[in-house]
Write a protein that holds these residues in place. Structure first.
Motif, PDB file in Angstrom:
ATOM      1  N   GLN A  14       0.822  -1.200   0.000  1.00 44.79           N
ATOM      2  CA  GLN A  14       0.000   0.000   0.000  1.00 44.79           C
ATOM      3  C   GLN A  14       0.860   1.257   0.000  1.00 44.79           C
ATOM      4  OE1 GLN A  14      -3.242   0.107  -0.315  1.00 44.79           O
ATOM      5  NE2 GLN A  14      -3.485  -2.091  -0.286  1.00 44.79           N
ATOM      6  N   ALA A  19       0.866   0.269  -5.963  1.00 38.68           N
ATOM      7  CA  ALA A  19      -0.571   0.338  -5.671  1.00 38.68           C
ATOM      8  C   ALA A  19      -1.163   1.634  -6.217  1.00 38.68           C
ATOM      9  CB  ALA A  19      -0.818   0.235  -4.173  1.00 38.68           C
ATOM     10  N   ARG A  23      -4.001   2.092  -9.207  1.00 38.10           N
ATOM     11  CA  ARG A  23      -5.203   2.915  -9.035  1.00 38.10           C
ATOM     12  C   ARG A  23      -5.305   3.988 -10.121  1.00 38.10           C
ATOM     13  NH1 ARG A  23      -7.670   2.095  -3.886  1.00 38.10           N
ATOM     14  NH2 ARG A  23      -6.284   1.000  -2.472  1.00 38.10           N
ATOM     15  N   ASN A  76      -9.802  -2.067  -7.436  1.00 37.96           N
ATOM     16  CA  ASN A  76      -9.544  -1.296  -6.215  1.00 37.96           C
ATOM     17  C   ASN A  76      -9.778  -2.131  -4.966  1.00 37.96           C
ATOM     18  OD1 ASN A  76      -8.660   1.186  -7.233  1.00 37.96           O
ATOM     19  ND2 ASN A  76     -10.763   1.776  -7.702  1.00 37.96           N
ATOM     20  N   ILE A  79      -6.784  -4.314  -4.398  1.00 38.22           N
ATOM     21  CA  ILE A  79      -5.672  -3.580  -3.792  1.00 38.22           C
ATOM     22  C   ILE A  79      -5.914  -3.419  -2.299  1.00 38.22           C
ATOM     23  CG2 ILE A  79      -4.513  -1.340  -3.709  1.00 38.22           C
ATOM     24  CD1 ILE A  79      -5.107  -1.123  -6.728  1.00 38.22           C
ATOM     25  N   GLN A  82      -5.851  -6.943  -0.672  1.00 44.36           N
ATOM     26  CA  GLN A  82      -4.678  -7.732  -1.045  1.00 44.36           C
ATOM     27  C   GLN A  82      -5.079  -9.098  -1.596  1.00 44.36           C
ATOM     28  OE1 GLN A  82      -1.243  -6.585  -0.783  1.00 44.36           O
ATOM     29  NE2 GLN A  82      -2.582  -4.822  -0.915  1.00 44.36           N
ATOM     30  N   TYR A 148       1.714  -5.958  -9.802  1.00 39.93           N
ATOM     31  CA  TYR A 148       1.096  -5.836  -8.485  1.00 39.93           C
ATOM     32  C   TYR A 148       0.406  -7.124  -8.071  1.00 39.93           C
ATOM     33  CZ  TYR A 148      -1.158  -3.752  -4.493  1.00 39.93           C
ATOM     34  OH  TYR A 148      -1.560  -3.478  -3.220  1.00 39.93           O
TER      35      TYR A 148
END
Length: 166
Positions: A14, A19, A23, A76, A79, A82, A148
């Motif tokens: 994060q 991340a 986004r 999202n 993220i 996780q 990611y």
């Protein structure tokens, strides 16, 4: 590279730039989706089509927009939680967009080459460059999302609690 560096320094996913990059890619994807829907609405001539065709067209555009919003929401959410598998719909959708952009870039390139001797090719060249730029965007989006996703999978593997046989 950012993933390897964040693993070595102990940064959480994060806090590293990956991340945030994912986004930003998701927001860009949503903006491109909205812009393309507005252009599609502007180009559709309702007077030349029947009411049923108009309804089907606008319902299809609305459904596509909802699907794109769902894909960005899942990305999202992946993220935040996780969860690597939440990024998979975006990767698949971006891959399809990449294939379409590569094909359209090739078509416009061939079109520019064949028309270059007879006509002005500035508009065709413009379309070619638009699809080349979009191809680059999709390549970056896919690589960043996959990086990611792999980071999350690797991080889960490192923090997995293994059974003790003592």
């Amino acid at each position: 590279m950012t993933i390897l560096f964040s693993k070595m320094t102990g940064n959480s996913p994060q806090n590293n730039g990956t991340a945030l990059g994912v986004r930003i890619i998701g927001a860009s994807f949503l903006c491109l989706s909205i812009i393309s829907s507005v252009i599609a609405c502007a180009l559709w001539n309702t007077e030349n089509h029947s009411l049923a065709n108009n309804i089907i067209y606008y319902v299809g555009l609305s459904a596509t927009q909802m699907l794109n919003i769902l894909i960005v929401y899942l990305m999202n959410r992946g993220i935040t939680l996780q969860k690597a598998h939440y990024l998979q719909p975006f990767i698949i959708c971006a891959l399809l967009h990449l294939i379409i952009c590569i094909l359209l870039s090739a078509i416009f390139f061939l079109y520019v080459v064949t028309r270059a001797t007879f006509y002005s090719v500035w508009s065709d060249l413009g379309f070619f460059f638009v699809f080349v730029i979009l191809t680059g965007f999709w390549i970056i989006a896919i690589s960043l999302a996959r990086e990611y996703r792999d980071y999350i999978i690797y991080d889960d593997f490192l923090h997995e609690t293994l059974p003790s046989f003592v």
